[in-house]
Design a protein around this motif. Structure first.
Motif, PDB file in Angstrom:
ATOM      1  N   ASP A 130       0.815  -1.219   0.000  1.00 16.00           N
ATOM      2  CA  ASP A 130       0.000   0.000   0.000  1.00 16.00           C
ATOM      3  C   ASP A 130       0.844   1.262   0.000  1.00 16.00           C
ATOM      4  O   ASP A 130       0.446   2.283  -0.550  1.00 16.00           O
ATOM      5  CB  ASP A 130      -0.938   0.015   1.209  1.00 16.00           C
ATOM      6  CG  ASP A 130      -2.046  -1.012   1.065  1.00 16.00           C
ATOM      7  OD1 ASP A 130      -2.375  -1.369  -0.081  1.00 16.00           O
ATOM      8  OD2 ASP A 130      -2.580  -1.447   2.097  1.00 16.00           O
ATOM      9  N   ASP A 131       2.021   1.223   0.629  1.00 14.60           N
ATOM     10  CA  ASP A 131       2.838   2.433   0.726  1.00 14.60           C
ATOM     11  C   ASP A 131       3.950   2.487  -0.322  1.00 14.60           C
ATOM     12  O   ASP A 131       4.840   3.329  -0.240  1.00 14.60           O
ATOM     13  CB  ASP A 131       3.432   2.555   2.126  1.00 14.60           C
ATOM     14  CG  ASP A 131       4.365   1.400   2.473  1.00 14.60           C
ATOM     15  OD1 ASP A 131       4.293   0.357   1.811  1.00 14.60           O
ATOM     16  OD2 ASP A 131       5.160   1.563   3.419  1.00 14.60           O
ATOM     17  N   ALA A 132       3.897   1.616  -1.327  1.00 13.60           N
ATOM     18  CA  ALA A 132       4.904   1.633  -2.387  1.00 13.60           C
ATOM     19  C   ALA A 132       4.735   2.885  -3.249  1.00 13.60           C
ATOM     20  O   ALA A 132       3.622   3.317  -3.527  1.00 13.60           O
ATOM     21  CB  ALA A 132       4.791   0.381  -3.253  1.00 13.60           C
ATOM     22  N   ILE A 133       5.847   3.446  -3.658  1.00 11.96           N
ATOM     23  CA  ILE A 133       5.835   4.630  -4.521  1.00 11.96           C
ATOM     24  C   ILE A 133       5.962   4.140  -5.964  1.00 11.96           C
ATOM     25  O   ILE A 133       6.969   3.561  -6.349  1.00 11.96           O
ATOM     26  CB  ILE A 133       6.991   5.582  -4.169  1.00 11.96           C
ATOM     27  CG1 ILE A 133       6.887   6.003  -2.712  1.00 11.96           C
ATOM     28  CG2 ILE A 133       6.980   6.785  -5.087  1.00 11.96           C
ATOM     29  CD1 ILE A 133       8.097   6.755  -2.211  1.00 11.96           C
ATOM     30  N   VAL A 134       4.909   4.367  -6.747  1.00  9.04           N
ATOM     31  CA  VAL A 134       4.874   3.899  -8.132  1.00  9.04           C
ATOM     32  C   VAL A 134       4.652   5.102  -9.046  1.00  9.04           C
ATOM     33  O   VAL A 134       3.711   5.865  -8.865  1.00  9.04           O
ATOM     34  CB  VAL A 134       3.760   2.857  -8.349  1.00  9.04           C
ATOM     35  CG1 VAL A 134       3.749   2.389  -9.794  1.00  9.04           C
ATOM     36  CG2 VAL A 134       3.941   1.677  -7.415  1.00  9.04           C
ATOM     37  N   VAL A 135       5.542   5.240 -10.014  1.00 10.49           N
ATOM     38  CA  VAL A 135       5.438   6.295 -11.019  1.00 10.49           C
ATOM     39  C   VAL A 135       5.091   5.620 -12.340  1.00 10.49           C
ATOM     40  O   VAL A 135       5.755   4.666 -12.756  1.00 10.49           O
ATOM     41  CB  VAL A 135       6.754   7.085 -11.144  1.00 10.49           C
ATOM     42  CG1 VAL A 135       6.651   8.134 -12.220  1.00 10.49           C
ATOM     43  CG2 VAL A 135       7.141   7.712  -9.820  1.00 10.49           C
ATOM     44  N   ALA A 136       4.041   6.100 -12.999  1.00 13.67           N
ATOM     45  CA  ALA A 136       3.605   5.518 -14.267  1.00 13.67           C
ATOM     46  C   ALA A 136       3.812   6.528 -15.391  1.00 13.67           C
ATOM     47  O   ALA A 136       3.544   7.713 -15.226  1.00 13.67           O
ATOM     48  CB  ALA A 136       2.133   5.125 -14.191  1.00 13.67           C
ATOM     49  N   VAL A 137       4.300   6.037 -16.525  1.00 13.03           N
ATOM     50  CA  VAL A 137       4.471   6.848 -17.726  1.00 13.03           C
ATOM     51  C   VAL A 137       3.562   6.259 -18.794  1.00 13.03           C
ATOM     52  O   VAL A 137       3.696   5.091 -19.149  1.00 13.03           O
ATOM     53  CB  VAL A 137       5.935   6.846 -18.203  1.00 13.03           C
ATOM     54  CG1 VAL A 137       6.100   7.714 -19.434  1.00 13.03           C
ATOM     55  CG2 VAL A 137       6.875   7.291 -17.098  1.00 13.03           C
ATOM     56  N   THR A 138       2.636   7.066 -19.302  1.00 10.94           N
ATOM     57  CA  THR A 138       1.696   6.581 -20.309  1.00 10.94           C
ATOM     58  C   THR A 138       2.286   6.751 -21.702  1.00 10.94           C
ATOM     59  O   THR A 138       3.317   7.395 -21.884  1.00 10.94           O
ATOM     60  CB  THR A 138       0.356   7.332 -20.218  1.00 10.94           C
ATOM     61  OG1 THR A 138       0.587   8.713 -20.487  1.00 10.94           O
ATOM     62  CG2 THR A 138      -0.278   7.158 -18.854  1.00 10.94           C
ATOM     63  N   ARG A 139       1.597   6.194 -22.688  1.00  8.54           N
ATOM     64  CA  ARG A 139       2.128   6.260 -24.056  1.00  8.54           C
ATOM     65  C   ARG A 139       2.145   7.674 -24.612  1.00  8.54           C
ATOM     66  O   ARG A 139       2.926   7.992 -25.485  1.00  8.54           O
ATOM     67  CB  ARG A 139       1.385   5.309 -24.972  1.00  8.54           C
ATOM     68  CG  ARG A 139       0.035   5.795 -25.445  1.00  8.54           C
ATOM     69  CD  ARG A 139      -0.592   4.856 -26.410  1.00  8.54           C
ATOM     70  NE  ARG A 139      -1.003   3.658 -25.701  1.00  8.54           N
ATOM     71  CZ  ARG A 139      -1.873   2.797 -26.154  1.00  8.54           C
ATOM     72  NH1 ARG A 139      -2.428   2.971 -27.308  1.00  8.54           N
ATOM     73  NH2 ARG A 139      -2.201   1.743 -25.456  1.00  8.54           N
TER      74      ARG A 139
END
Length: 154
Positions: free
Chosen positions: A60-69
């Protein structure tokens, strides 16, 4: 003679019609609610043949960065600018023991966009960086072993 009411024949089988209606309503509710339960922005991950398992990315506390197309950047579910990523990640990792940041990129995102995001994350002081991918769905069969040379007839 006295009138004696007769009870109808009892059904031994349960009536499944109301149960099917309830199941259909529950299915529709779950289909509507499930996408809202996701912690991060959804992207089509790149598929690889031999990924490493990163169980901590699901915390739950993970830092996730997403890059879209299209080059949009999301920190969790919040859309953010590339220039703001460094400060936001510094704030999030300040009081954490595990300073790992996970990057998940759309398979069709531009390589330059992903590298720029990774550079911004590195400039926030992050040493541990995980790149999230998914397992190839097609199972490649191993090539057949080389057959032994047949003896020649002399």
């Amino acid at each position: 003679m006295a009138y004696k009411p007769q009870a109808g024949a009892q059904m031994a089988a349960p009536n499944v019609i109301p149960m099917a209606d309830i199941m259909l309503v529950l299915l529709i509710i779950f289909m509507v609610v499930t996408p809202m339960l996701q912690k991060t922005h959804q992207v089509d991950l790149a598929s690889v043949s031999d990924p490493r398992d990163m169980k901590d990315a699901d915390k739950d506390d993970a830092i996730v960065v997403a890059v879209t197309r299209d080059g949009s950047i999301y920190l969790g579910n919040t859309k953010t600018k590339k220039e703001d990523i460094t400060g936001q990640i510094k704030d999030q990792i300040a009081n954490k023991l595990d300073k790992t940041v996970y990057v998940k990129s759309d398979a069709r995102a531009k390589y330059g966009d992903v590298v720029a995001v990774v550079d911004e994350i590195r400039s926030a002081g992050v040493d541990q960086l995980g790149l999230l991918t998914e397992q190839n769905q097609e199972r490649r069969t191993p090539p057949p072993p080389p057959s032994a040379a047949s003896p020649s007839a002399d």
